[in-house]
Design a protein around this motif. Sequence first.
Motif, short mmCIF file in Angstrom:
data_model
loop_
_atom_site.label_atom_id
_atom_site.label_comp_id
_atom_site.label_asym_id
_atom_site.label_seq_id
_atom_site.Cartn_x
_atom_site.Cartn_y
_atom_site.Cartn_z
N ASP A 18 13.73 -17.56 -10.27
CA ASP A 18 12.60 -17.01 -9.80
C ASP A 18 11.88 -15.43 -8.66
O ASP A 18 11.58 -15.31 -7.71
N VAL A 19 13.26 -14.53 -8.70
CA VAL A 19 13.87 -13.58 -7.42
C VAL A 19 12.78 -13.07 -8.15
O VAL A 19 13.93 -12.94 -9.13
N LEU A 20 12.37 -11.46 -7.24
CA LEU A 20 12.17 -10.28 -8.23
C LEU A 20 12.37 -9.44 -7.33
O LEU A 20 11.83 -9.44 -6.18
N ALA A 59 11.14 -10.18 8.73
CA ALA A 59 11.69 -8.79 9.24
C ALA A 59 10.67 -7.15 8.09
O ALA A 59 10.13 -6.75 8.25
N SER A 60 10.56 -7.97 5.94
CA SER A 60 10.21 -7.26 5.42
C SER A 60 8.48 -6.70 5.68
O SER A 60 7.99 -5.43 5.07
N LYS A 81 11.13 -14.45 14.83
CA LYS A 81 12.42 -15.55 14.40
C LYS A 81 13.24 -14.89 15.52
O LYS A 81 14.29 -14.32 15.55
N SER A 98 12.44 -21.85 5.67
CA SER A 98 12.55 -21.20 4.24
C SER A 98 13.50 -21.93 3.25
O SER A 98 14.44 -22.84 3.38
N PHE A 99 12.31 -21.86 2.29
CA PHE A 99 12.84 -21.92 0.73
C PHE A 99 13.70 -21.95 -0.51
O PHE A 99 14.62 -21.97 -0.71
N THR A 100 14.07 -20.36 0.37
CA THR A 100 14.90 -19.71 -0.56
C THR A 100 16.44 -19.94 0.47
O THR A 100 17.23 -20.02 -0.24
N HIS A 101 16.36 -19.63 1.00
CA HIS A 101 17.52 -19.21 2.49
C HIS A 101 18.09 -20.62 2.40
O HIS A 101 19.17 -20.92 3.16
N PHE A 126 6.09 -10.91 0.82
CA PHE A 126 5.39 -11.65 -0.37
C PHE A 126 4.62 -13.55 -0.47
O PHE A 126 5.42 -13.36 0.96
N GLY A 130 4.36 -20.22 0.85
CA GLY A 130 3.74 -19.55 1.45
C GLY A 130 4.18 -20.28 2.83
O GLY A 130 3.05 -20.35 4.39
N ALA A 131 5.34 -20.33 3.75
CA ALA A 131 5.97 -21.17 5.00
C ALA A 131 5.39 -20.16 5.62
O ALA A 131 4.97 -20.41 6.77
N ALA A 132 6.08 -18.42 5.35
CA ALA A 132 5.78 -17.58 6.63
C ALA A 132 4.02 -17.75 7.05
O ALA A 132 4.29 -17.26 7.74
P1 G4P Z 1 7.17 -17.48 1.31
O1 G4P Z 1 7.12 -16.20 2.11
O2 G4P Z 1 6.04 -17.64 1.31
O3 G4P Z 1 7.20 -18.30 2.96
O4 G4P Z 1 8.36 -18.31 0.89
P2 G4P Z 1 9.58 -18.35 1.11
O5 G4P Z 1 9.41 -19.54 1.93
O6 G4P Z 1 10.11 -19.55 -0.53
O7 G4P Z 1 10.36 -17.22 0.84
C1 G4P Z 1 11.58 -17.07 1.71
C2 G4P Z 1 11.96 -15.07 2.07
O8 G4P Z 1 12.47 -15.11 0.54
C3 G4P Z 1 10.96 -14.49 2.60
O9 G4P Z 1 11.31 -13.53 3.77
C4 G4P Z 1 10.37 -13.79 1.33
O10 G4P Z 1 8.67 -12.91 1.66
C5 G4P Z 1 10.52 -13.94 0.18
N1 G4P Z 1 11.05 -13.99 -1.18
C6 G4P Z 1 10.19 -14.81 -1.29
N2 G4P Z 1 10.63 -14.69 -2.94
C7 G4P Z 1 10.57 -13.37 -3.15
C8 G4P Z 1 10.62 -13.09 -4.47
O11 G4P Z 1 11.07 -13.31 -5.56
N3 G4P Z 1 11.87 -11.70 -3.73
C9 G4P Z 1 11.72 -11.27 -3.04
N4 G4P Z 1 12.54 -9.82 -3.21
N5 G4P Z 1 11.84 -12.08 -2.06
C10 G4P Z 1 11.08 -13.13 -1.84
P3 G4P Z 1 11.68 -14.57 4.71
O12 G4P Z 1 13.56 -14.21 4.63
O13 G4P Z 1 11.10 -15.16 5.43
O14 G4P Z 1 11.47 -12.69 5.90
P4 G4P Z 1 12.32 -11.80 5.34
O15 G4P Z 1 13.36 -11.46 4.82
O16 G4P Z 1 10.89 -10.62 6.06
O17 G4P Z 1 13.24 -11.60 7.36
#
Ligand code: G4P
Length: 189
Positions: A18-20, A59-60, A81, A98-101, A126, A130-132
């Motif tokens: 589910d990553v775009l 960062a993004s 961070k 972070s749910f993804t990392h 993104f 919604g954690a961020a």
């Molecule tokens: P959240 O952003 O809603 O809190 O959700 P989640 O914890 O799931 O996302 C963790 C990180 O992954 C976030 O970046 C988020 O922007 C990024 N992310 C979530 N879904 C996608 C996706 O489908 N594609 C991409 N490219 N990124 C996604 P981060 O690690 O917190 O920060 P950073 O990357 O801005 O440094």
Amino acid sequence: MKELEERILRDGIVEDGDVLKVDSFLNHQMDVELFRAMGKEWVRLFDGEGINKIFTIEASGIGIACVAALEFGVPVVFAKKSRTRNIAGEVYHTEVPSFTHGGVSDVIVSKRFLLPSDRLLLIDDFLANGAALEGLIGLAEQAGATVVGAGIAVEKAFQPGGERIRAKGVRVESLARIKSMTSGQLEFC
Ligand code: G4P
């Protein structure tokens, strides 16, 4: 926002889990003309709300927030961070999972840059779980600032973040809302 949706369809890549991937225009190489159009759209949507500051998280979100801030004519503050936990006193602090990392980030912002008089627009690339955004809302609450709303580039509407944030009464304006995505097939709300 049609322009962003078309760009996602043209250049976005749906990956496993589910990553775009939008790193050719949004969060690695950055199309600042597109960012400007996004900024103008948020200015239109939040017209008359008295936003005096944009608040994002590294960062993004920073690049998008900076270009949007030019359109609003206001400064940007980004939450950091942090790797140092010994920071009490001068900063507001929260934890963002972070749910993804996996894991948890300590996130801070200096007390000097968030004030009770602030009317904040939160910006991020993104909205997934919604954690961020919840972290940013928590920091704003600690400062007594008003969250006018959130401007999101890409909301993955099939994940729970959008619903969770809206349930708190926060206005969320996502410029592209993805209903579903599987490889080769992406549908907007
Ligand atoms: P959240 O952003 O809603 O809190 O959700 P989640 O914890 O799931 O996302 C963790 C990180 O992954 C976030 O970046 C988020 O922007 C990024 N992310 C979530 N879904 C996608 C996706 O489908 N594609 C991409 N490219 N990124 C996604 P981060 O690690 O917190 O920060 P950073 O990357 O801005 O440094």
